[in-house]
Enzyme design. Structure first.
Site, PDB file in Angstrom:
ATOM      1  N   ASP A 192       0.907  -1.141   0.000  1.00 52.29           N
ATOM      2  CA  ASP A 192       0.000   0.000   0.000  1.00 52.29           C
ATOM      3  C   ASP A 192       0.946   1.190   0.000  1.00 52.29           C
ATOM      4  OD1 ASP A 192      -1.363   2.296   0.951  1.00 52.29           O
ATOM      5  OD2 ASP A 192      -2.967   0.999   1.666  1.00 52.29           O
ATOM      6  N   HIS A 193       0.979   1.930  -1.098  1.00 53.18           N
ATOM      7  CA  HIS A 193       2.057   2.923  -1.219  1.00 53.18           C
ATOM      8  C   HIS A 193       1.964   4.011  -0.136  1.00 53.18           C
ATOM      9  CE1 HIS A 193      -0.877   5.341  -3.511  1.00 53.18           C
ATOM     10  NE2 HIS A 193      -0.117   6.373  -3.252  1.00 53.18           N
ATOM     11  N   HIS A 255      -5.767   2.659   1.825  1.00 51.98           N
ATOM     12  CA  HIS A 255      -5.005   3.795   2.343  1.00 51.98           C
ATOM     13  C   HIS A 255      -5.579   4.335   3.664  1.00 51.98           C
ATOM     14  CE1 HIS A 255      -3.258   3.379  -1.495  1.00 51.98           C
ATOM     15  NE2 HIS A 255      -4.023   4.209  -2.176  1.00 51.98           N
TER      16      HIS A 255
END
Ligand code: BG6
Length: 504
Positions: A192-193, A255
């Site tokens: 998950d960036h 996110h």
């Protein structure tokens, strides 16, 4: 420009380097590889955080030769350092379909050739920069030719996958079992960036490296928490993808849940993969699972209409390319969540995210309770609000504390002031890009900033009942003009409890 030895590791520990190995990228001719992965690898090579014994092997369905792929690698990084050409020269390409066992046999022999040429030991990282629909095929294909197992003693094989991890709880579980048939959990790195963002990691530093915040971080002092993930952009030509996702799947399930778990978690015994991930999942387990009735009154979904974005007239979502003119996909979600544990009971968590909002901004705002008694005159405290601690995740990364101060003068007027820390001025170091950080972590074998299977499952448990309620059409789709902070219903959701959304 090639940098001399160390300062290169701005923001990344210079002693932490990828061991010799090969990074295999599936979806090598695609957008994610071009925009994010190749620039991140080039940056790691510029900072000398890759071994000289390193190559990329691209795999995709697009017909390309080795040289064609090398050109593509050079194109993706226009201002690369000379070290990038060395990586490019050593890199190879395999064309093929992911359902075809032949593709994986070919990959196995190319890997062997690359490793023989380089003298590499056999560390292999498989990165799935593909559409999620083929995750299972690729994992199965790798397993079919034994590429899921280490090629030599003391080497590692890892699989990196990108969200979305499933479309709902059930499909996420199916995907997980399919992956687990081939790879063990400790080989799987779910990206998950947001976890690669410095400011998201700073939530841990702020909370657990300071004595002054944590004692206040609970129901005794906090009134509520607001998490905002706002984007000013629309769907940017990704209408086809977005139609299958919507804001809940695209942003909230991953996110927002990650930022939420870091905000809610208890202090871990140690800042390592198990310590942090155990506490994150425990925190998510305390979030009340919404019932149908709860969703009806505490979750708002909406879609943008035409409007103005940064001074430019923009079309409605339904007029975007590849979007159904009658689409019911939400581009905005607002909700209230409740947390059932000792620290957070009675502190509502308000979340909102959307496209085509007035600005790009992600923040976590902790709103403190008002003081029990204000001894100052009403007129003198007209511009005084309860304290707030705001963690600005992006842009203009930083932390701000709002408190009351006496306005200079004869009267005892007290109003809000801000104590503001900004990353840009507090540090000289350039933060690494999220992908740079995460790619290195995956190659080094540090899973701290990757999502464990039980975290994905728990996040889906919270989001799934909302999806189900929407599928049953239990919640009407509201509208908002592009360039505004969302529909009236989002304001109502909070105002009926007392507070208001911040207008940053
Ligand atoms: C992605 C979503 O995961 O995150 C996109 O698919 C979104 O729709 C993006 O725009 C936002 O990322 P960032 O880093 O710009 O906040």
């Amino acid at each position: 420009m090639e940098l001399p030895n160390n300062p290169l590791a701005e923001g990344l520990d210079a002693t932490r380097k990828a061991p010799p190995g090969v990074l295999v990228v599936f979806g090598a001719s695609g957008d994610l590889t071009h925009r994010k992965l190749l620039p991140a690898i080039a940056q790691l090579s510029r900072r000398r955080l890759l071994s000289p014994t390193f190559a990329v092997v691209g795999v995709a369905r697009t017909e390309l030769t080795d040289d064609g792929f090398r050109e593509l690698m050079m194109d993706a990084v226009p201002d690369a350092a000379p070290s990038w050409s060395d990586v490019v020269k050593q890199s190879r390409y395999v064309v093929g379909d992911y359902v075809d066992a032949g593709t994986f046999k070919k990959l196995a022999s190319v890997l062997q050739e690359v490793e023989n040429d380089l003298g590499a030991t056999g560390n292999r990282t498989f990165y799935l920069a593909t559409v999620p629909a083929v995750f299972e095929e690729v994992a199965t294909g790798l397993g079919g030719v034994g590429l899921n197992r280490p090629a030599a003693p003391d080497t590692a094989v890892r699989l990196v996958i990108e969200k979305p991890f499933g479309r709902d709880l059930e499909s996420a579980r199916q995907l997980d079992s399919a992956l687990h048939r081939v790879f063990s959990e400790d080989q799987i790195y779910r990206i998950d960036h947001y976890l690669g963002k410095e400011t998201v990691q700073n939530v841990l530093a702020l909370r657990f490296a300071n004595a002054i915040f944590e004692p206040l971080w609970n129901r005794s002092y906090l009134d509520h928490v607001q998490i905002t993930v706002a984007e000013s952009l629309g769907v940017e030509g990704r209408g086809g993808f977005y139609e299958t996702a919507g804001a809940l799947r695209d942003i909230v399930q991953n996110h927002v849940m990650q930022v939420l778990s870091l905000t809610l978690m208890e202090p871990p015994g140690s800042i390592d993969a198990q310590g942090i991930r155990d506490e994150k999942v425990k925190a998510l387990r305390s979030v009340l699972i919404p019932t149908l009735d709860y969703v009806k009154t505490n979750v708002v979904r909406a879609q943008y209409d035409s409007g103005w974005s940064e001074g430019i007239a923009v079309p409605a979502y339904r007029q975007e390319r590849d979007v159904d003119p009658k689409s019911e996909t939400e581009t905005f979600v607002a909700m209230k969540l409740e947390v059932d544990n000792w620290r957070w009971a009675g502190v509502p968590i308000y979340i909102r995210t959307g496209k085509r909002l007035p600005k790009r901004l992600t923040e976590v705002a902790l709103q403190f309770k008002a003081v029990p008694h204000l001894a100052f005159g009403r007129a003198e405290t007209r511009d005084l609000r309860p304290n707030a601690l705001v963690l600005r995740i992006q842009p203009d990364e930083g932390v701000a504390l709002r408190f009351g101060a006496k306005v200079p003068g004869q009267a005892f007027t007290v109003r809000d002031v801000l104590m503001d820390m900004s990353y840009g001025t507090a540090f000289l170091e350039d933060p690494p890009e999220a992908y740079e950080r995460l790619l290195l972590d995956a190659m080094v074998g540090d899973p701290t900033l990757f999502i464990r299977s039980d975290e994905v499952d728990q996040a889906w448990k919270i989001v799934d009942p909302i999806l189900k309620a929407w599928q049953e059409r239990a919640v009407p789709l509201a509208g908002y003009a592009a360039g505004t902070w969302g529909p009236r219903q989002a304001g109502d959701l909070m105002e009926r409890d007392g507070p208001q959304w911040r207008t940053p």
